[in-house]
Write an enzyme that holds these catalytic residues in place. Structure first.
Site, PDB file in Angstrom:
ATOM      1  N   LYS A   5       0.792  -1.119  -0.010  1.00  0.00           N
ATOM      2  CA  LYS A   5       0.160   0.185  -0.064  1.00  0.00           C
ATOM      3  C   LYS A   5       0.791   1.188  -0.274  1.00  0.00           C
ATOM      4  CE  LYS A   5      -4.314   2.439   2.666  1.00  0.00           C
ATOM      5  NZ  LYS A   5      -4.550   1.607   3.968  1.00  0.00           N
ATOM      6  N   SER A  48     -10.119   1.599   2.602  1.00  0.00           N
ATOM      7  CA  SER A  48      -8.537   2.268   1.973  1.00  0.00           C
ATOM      8  C   SER A  48      -7.886   1.867   1.172  1.00  0.00           C
ATOM      9  CB  SER A  48      -7.858   3.528   2.708  1.00  0.00           C
ATOM     10  OG  SER A  48      -6.890   3.278   3.711  1.00  0.00           O
ATOM     11  N   SER A  55     -10.149  -0.786   7.137  1.00  0.00           N
ATOM     12  CA  SER A  55      -9.658  -0.633   5.921  1.00  0.00           C
ATOM     13  C   SER A  55      -8.557  -1.501   5.401  1.00  0.00           C
ATOM     14  CB  SER A  55      -8.751   0.818   5.645  1.00  0.00           C
ATOM     15  OG  SER A  55      -9.201   2.002   5.682  1.00  0.00           O
TER      16      SER A  55
HETATM   17  N1  GLN Z   1     -13.622   4.411   6.652  1.00  0.00           N
HETATM   18  C1  GLN Z   1     -12.046   4.829   7.281  1.00  0.00           C
HETATM   19  C2  GLN Z   1     -12.066   5.984   7.560  1.00  0.00           C
HETATM   20  O1  GLN Z   1     -12.196   6.731   6.558  1.00  0.00           O
HETATM   21  C3  GLN Z   1     -11.190   3.655   7.428  1.00  0.00           C
HETATM   22  C4  GLN Z   1      -9.809   3.790   7.023  1.00  0.00           C
HETATM   23  C5  GLN Z   1      -8.803   3.087   6.704  1.00  0.00           C
HETATM   24  O2  GLN Z   1      -9.129   2.248   8.324  1.00  0.00           O
HETATM   25  N2  GLN Z   1      -8.046   3.782   7.161  1.00  0.00           N
HETATM   26  O3  GLN Z   1     -11.360   6.310   8.505  1.00  0.00           O
END
Ligand code: GLN
Length: 483
Positions: free
Chosen positions: A76, A151, A175
């Site tokens: 990532k 994400s 994410s």
């Molecule tokens: N969807 C969550 C956010 O927008 C989690 C994102 C994540 O786990 N990086 O913060």
């Protein structure tokens, strides 16, 4: 060759059926062919990958072995990679070449994994759809009009489309698990502190945790083995022995106590997903597990608490991107204030700006007690709920997400509806617990995940349950048409 799992690749390499160089070239060709449809990579490192593959082949020829030696993966794009762009999918870091490797990157390279490149993501890991990337949205290989989740959406889409067998992700509120669920993968968020955050660009430091995305639990065990371990460079890394995560995969589930929280089946859950979750429960019962309904009474407060804590920490973490110390710098600033203002306004996308504003407000003088402190108290209540539940059960099971993957753009005008998609995953981050999502069926041709949660440092138990489930079901073997 692209259909092989990490475990099969390890056997193939050991038996000299193919070399890492051959495999790497095959996968790079697949990426060139298919990624234009998916947009799952931000940066490809072909030359470096072939170099690493040759080095892995040479190590094997010298008698070395290891499950990751010569295995292709990708990171990532928030794990720092020496000399390679690390963008966090933001214009702010579009030209940032990291001067060092993140611990996770260094550990996996040492184990002989071959990194093919850096995967697309939501900008600074903020999102559940991979739509907020400066480099454009990632498409779900199961239906190109739908999001892959976020994400870590680039890692998920690439692995789901068989462009590579496994990839790293990070999970701050879901994410890893949420994109795994939406693309038919297995994804694991380890216990907070299990995997070093050093060199992993921070979103919300007290919640972020790196982990594996792969097709099977067996492969998640292999990748996690290469990522986990105490790191003196990360003050929140935990000095706990790292077990052999593959050792318990074959333990019988007879007598395993599975808790199903009543709150996970409330309003907002697609009834077709509820049915698939119940099917998975029946399957696990057949394998000897004992099911018990439990309660997590403070769960309803998790999303509001998270959306105070995460933006608050983000507003602090992202203050370093000011066009001076790091990041994009605007043209011809009039003075220092203008430089800060315009560099940050130009460098950050709208979702990141929204989070910084919310976080800075929550932390500002006079509001700290009302918001951040209050949210931290809720966090403790949620943790206590889990501690109580784990006195009665060994693992907790429920849906990973309330809905399958939505259409790209469908939630753009209503950020809160996207925030609500994290309702089942966020509690594990607030409590610091390990969680896993595994494939459990399809709704309208789109994948659905089931989530398992376990007590601290019991990643092995999650992998065991998922592996046994995968030995008896074939959801995880289905691959998207057209790839
Ligand atoms: N969807 C969550 C956010 O927008 C989690 C994102 C994540 O786990 N990086 O913060």
């Amino acid at each position: 060759m692209h259909q092989l799992t990490l475990a099969e690749i390890a056997r193939g390499l050991a038996d000299k059926k193919f070399s890492s160089e051959e495999l790497t070239k095959t996968l790079l060709a697949r990426i060139a062919q298919f990624d234009p449809q998916l947009n799952s990579f931000i940066t490809l490192t072909e030359d470096l990958a072939i170099e690493q593959a040759k080095a892995a082949d040479a190590r094997r020829a010298n008698g070395e072995s290891g499950a990751l030696l010569g295995a292709p993966i990708a990171h990532k794009d928030l794990f720092c990679t020496l000399g390679v762009r690390t963008s966090c999918a933001s214009k702010m870091l579009d030209n940032f070449k990291a001067p060092y490797d993140a611990t996770v990157v260094a550990k996996l390279a040492e184990a002989g994994a071959v990194s093919l490149g850096k995967t697309n993501m939501d900008e600074f890991a903020m999102g559940s759809a991979n739509e907020s990337s400066y480099y454009g949205a990632v498409k779900n290989p199961w239906n190109l009009e739908h999001v892959p989740g976020g994400s870590s959406g680039g890692s998920a889409a690439a692995v789901a489309a068989r462009l590579l067998p496994a990839a790293t992700g990070t999970d701050t509120g879901g994410s890893i698990r949420q994109p795994a669920a939406l693309t038919n993968l297995t994804g694991l968020k380890p216990t907070y502190g299990r995997v070093s955050r050093w060199g992993m660009i921070a979103y919300a430091s007290s919640l972020d945790q790196g982990g594996p995305l792969a097709r099977t639990a067996e492969d998640c065990a292999i990748l996690l083995q290469g990522m986990a371990g105490f790191d003196p460079k990360d003050s929140t890394s935990i000095d706990e022995p790292v077990p052999d995560f593959s050792a318990d995969l074959n333990t019988s589930l007879k007598g395993l106590r599975i808790g199903v929280p009543a709150e996970f089946f409330s309003e907002g859950l697609d009834p077709r997903i509820a049915e698939l979750v119940h099917n998975s429960i029946k399957e696990l019962e057949k394998l000897g597990a004992v099911i018990k309904t439990i309660s997590l009474p403070n769960m309803q407060h998790a999303i509001p608490a998270y959306y105070v804590i995460a933006p608050a920490e983000a507003s602090s973490n992202l203050s370093r991107f000011d066009g001076v110390r790091f990041g994009h710098r605007c043209e011809d600033p009039k003075d220092l204030t203008d430089l800060y203002k315009r560099s940050r306004a130009e460098g950050f996308g709208p979702e990141v700006q929204r989070r910084i504003l919310v976080g800075a407000y929550a932390l500002s003088a006079g509001y700290y007690d009302a918001y951040y402190l209050q949210a931290q108290k809720i966090r403790r209540l949620i943790k206590n709920d889990f501690v109580a539940a784990f006195n009665e059960v060994d693992v907790i099971l429920g849906p990973t997400t309330p809905n399958p993957a939505w259409k790209i753009g469908a939630k753009n005008s209503d950020p809160v509806s996207a925030y609500l998609e994290d309702v089942y995953t966020i509690t594990a981050n607030l409590a610091g617990l390990p969680g896993l999502s595994m494939p459990a069926g399809f709704v309208d041709g789109l994948p659905v995940g089931v989530q398992l949660l376990a007590p601290y440092f019991q990643e092995g138990r999650l992998l065991n349950v998922a592996h046994q489930y995968q030995l008896n079901t074939d959801w995880h073997t289905r691959s998207p048409a057209g790839f």
